[in-house]
Design an enzyme around this catalytic site. Structure first.
Site, PDB file in Angstrom:
ATOM      1  N   HIS A  70      45.286  11.284  -5.082  1.00  0.00           N
ATOM      2  CA  HIS A  70      46.100  11.712  -5.931  1.00  0.00           C
ATOM      3  C   HIS A  70      47.052  12.961  -5.518  1.00  0.00           C
ATOM      4  O   HIS A  70      48.194  13.870  -5.910  1.00  0.00           O
ATOM      5  CB  HIS A  70      45.159  12.691  -5.789  1.00  0.00           C
ATOM      6  N   TYR A 121      39.079  15.649 -12.765  1.00  0.00           N
ATOM      7  CA  TYR A 121      38.863  16.595 -14.420  1.00  0.00           C
ATOM      8  C   TYR A 121      37.918  17.003 -14.841  1.00  0.00           C
ATOM      9  O   TYR A 121      37.984  16.849 -16.112  1.00  0.00           O
ATOM     10  CB  TYR A 121      40.269  15.649 -15.008  1.00  0.00           C
TER      11      TYR A 121
END
Length: 215
Positions: free
Chosen positions: A80, A24
């Site tokens: 993730h 991010y």
């Protein structure tokens, strides 16, 4: 550039949990905003990126995320994605490294993100000290993933829905049946879609930059 501002309004609105990841590219800003806040110890989720396919790489990524965030411990560390780990045949060694980091005090709990039933079936036999407590997945009315819901429920894994508004796709937010049901309940479509997951015992991770919607 806007991350710190959005976190500050979120904290004022009562939000106390934040979901982060290196991909991010805003962990420094998240950490800065949290340090400037008077709120003590908000719940913090960090993620091991898919490129970290070896135990040492996973350890290094967790340490780097904590450093950027200005924290010594994460409340929850997620893998993730499973795909690269499975391809490299290192799912077990990376998970055991994370188990060691929990024992060392760098994390309170472990989980996964975007793991299918097949990926979970590969992971669970490899766990030595702890199972994943959370599986964060895309889930909404057009992608209900009922088999995954059943599997995680039966194995004590909490499902957490991301992208539960379909990234704003009109096929979901503008779906005639969904719109009709929301109208009959006197709800906005996003409100109804959020409640749809919650009614199944699936928690929500929201991406929200609007102060009004945060409140």
């Amino acid at each position: 550039q806007e991350t710190a501002q959005h976190l500050q309004t979120g904290l004022l609105a009562g939000i106390r949990a934040f979901d982060t990841a290196p991909t991010y590219e805003n962990e420094n800003e998240v950490g800065q905003a949290l340090r400037q806040s008077s709120v003590e110890n908000p719940f913090l989720i960090i993620k091991v990126p898919k490129k970290a396919t070896r135990a040492k790489e996973a350890r290094r990524e967790v340490a780097a995320s904590l450093r950027r965030l200005g924290r010594t411990k994460a409340d929850l560390v997620l893998l993730h994605w499973p795909c690269d780990l499975i391809e490299a045949d290192t799912l077990g060694s990376v998970w055991r490294e994370l188990e060691g980091m929990v024992a060392e005090g760098y994390a309170a709990a472990l989980g996964v993100s975007n793991f299918s039933v097949g990926a979970l079936r590969m992971l669970l036999p490899l766990c030595r000290k702890m199972y994943p407590v959370v599986n964060q997945i895309e889930r909404h009315c057009l992608n209900p993933q009922w088999n995954l819901v059943d599997y995680c429920t039966n194995h004590g894994i909490l499902l957490q829905a991301h992208t539960h508004l379909g990234s704003g796709a009109s096929r979901l937010l503008g779906h005639p049946l969904i719109c009709d049901i929301a109208k009959s309940l006197s709800l906005q479509v996003p409100e109804m879609l959020l409640r749809w997951n919650l009614s199944h015992g699936v928690s929500i991770v929201r991406k929200c930059s609007s102060k009004h919607r945060q409140e």
